[in-house]
Design an enzyme around this catalytic site. Sequence first.
Site, mmCIF file in Angstrom:
data_model
loop_
_atom_site.group_PDB
_atom_site.id
_atom_site.type_symbol
_atom_site.label_atom_id
_atom_site.label_comp_id
_atom_site.label_asym_id
_atom_site.label_seq_id
_atom_site.Cartn_x
_atom_site.Cartn_y
_atom_site.Cartn_z
ATOM 1 C CB SER A 149 -9.733 10.606 -1.629
ATOM 2 O OG SER A 149 -10.956 9.905 -1.565
ATOM 3 C CB SER B 94 -4.162 12.494 -4.622
ATOM 4 O OG SER B 94 -5.329 12.206 -5.330
ATOM 5 C CG ASP B 95 -5.126 5.935 -3.161
ATOM 6 O OD1 ASP B 95 -3.931 5.606 -3.273
ATOM 7 O OD2 ASP B 95 -6.058 5.136 -3.338
ATOM 8 C CB THR B 96 -6.994 7.146 -8.325
ATOM 9 O OG1 THR B 96 -6.819 8.568 -8.334
ATOM 10 C CG2 THR B 96 -8.080 6.776 -9.329
#
Length: 194
Positions: free
Chosen positions: A112, A75-77
């Site tokens: 995501s 995941s990445d923010t």
Amino acid sequence: MLKGKLQKYTLILASGSPRRQQFFKDLDIDFKIVVKPVKEIFPDTLKGAEITDFLADLKSKAFTNLEDSDILITSDTIVWLNGKALGKPKNKQEAFLMLQEISGQKHDVITSISIKTNKSQKIINDTTTVHFKNLSKEEIEYYITHYKPFDKAGGYGIQEWIGLIGIDKIEGSYFNVVGLPVHKLFKELLKFSA
């Protein structure tokens, strides 16, 4: 609920984020944490969710030997403000400048998630709009000194003091701002039990 449905799978969470790890515990599912270092560099032509999609996928590529029963979650923010991405501040000065930029503005928090097996991959994302009041220099300095938000996109945690005093409203998922659109992940993981 999910625990029973995913019994034949090994869920791997590739994140050092204590908030994401807590979400997985709160979902009451068995999982293991495996973190592989990745240089989070993306092409400067990407915008908004294209960036987080790219980085979630990039993190998944560090895992080259998934078992048949593995489900890998990466995941990445980012914080997306006025056409540019704000990542994690490297120091106090960067955090201060980020919070000054966010002050009195609205911005998007985009996360995501890549859900990958050795047969398939799906990348989903979610966007939440966050409205900040005008923050005083004193409020920003107090927050940075006491909470040291250097592991958080945009230099703040919505669940911390700055969120309590600084956020006027949000449009979208609160949990997405904390670091994971859990409602969307849950929906995708349910499909593995079908």
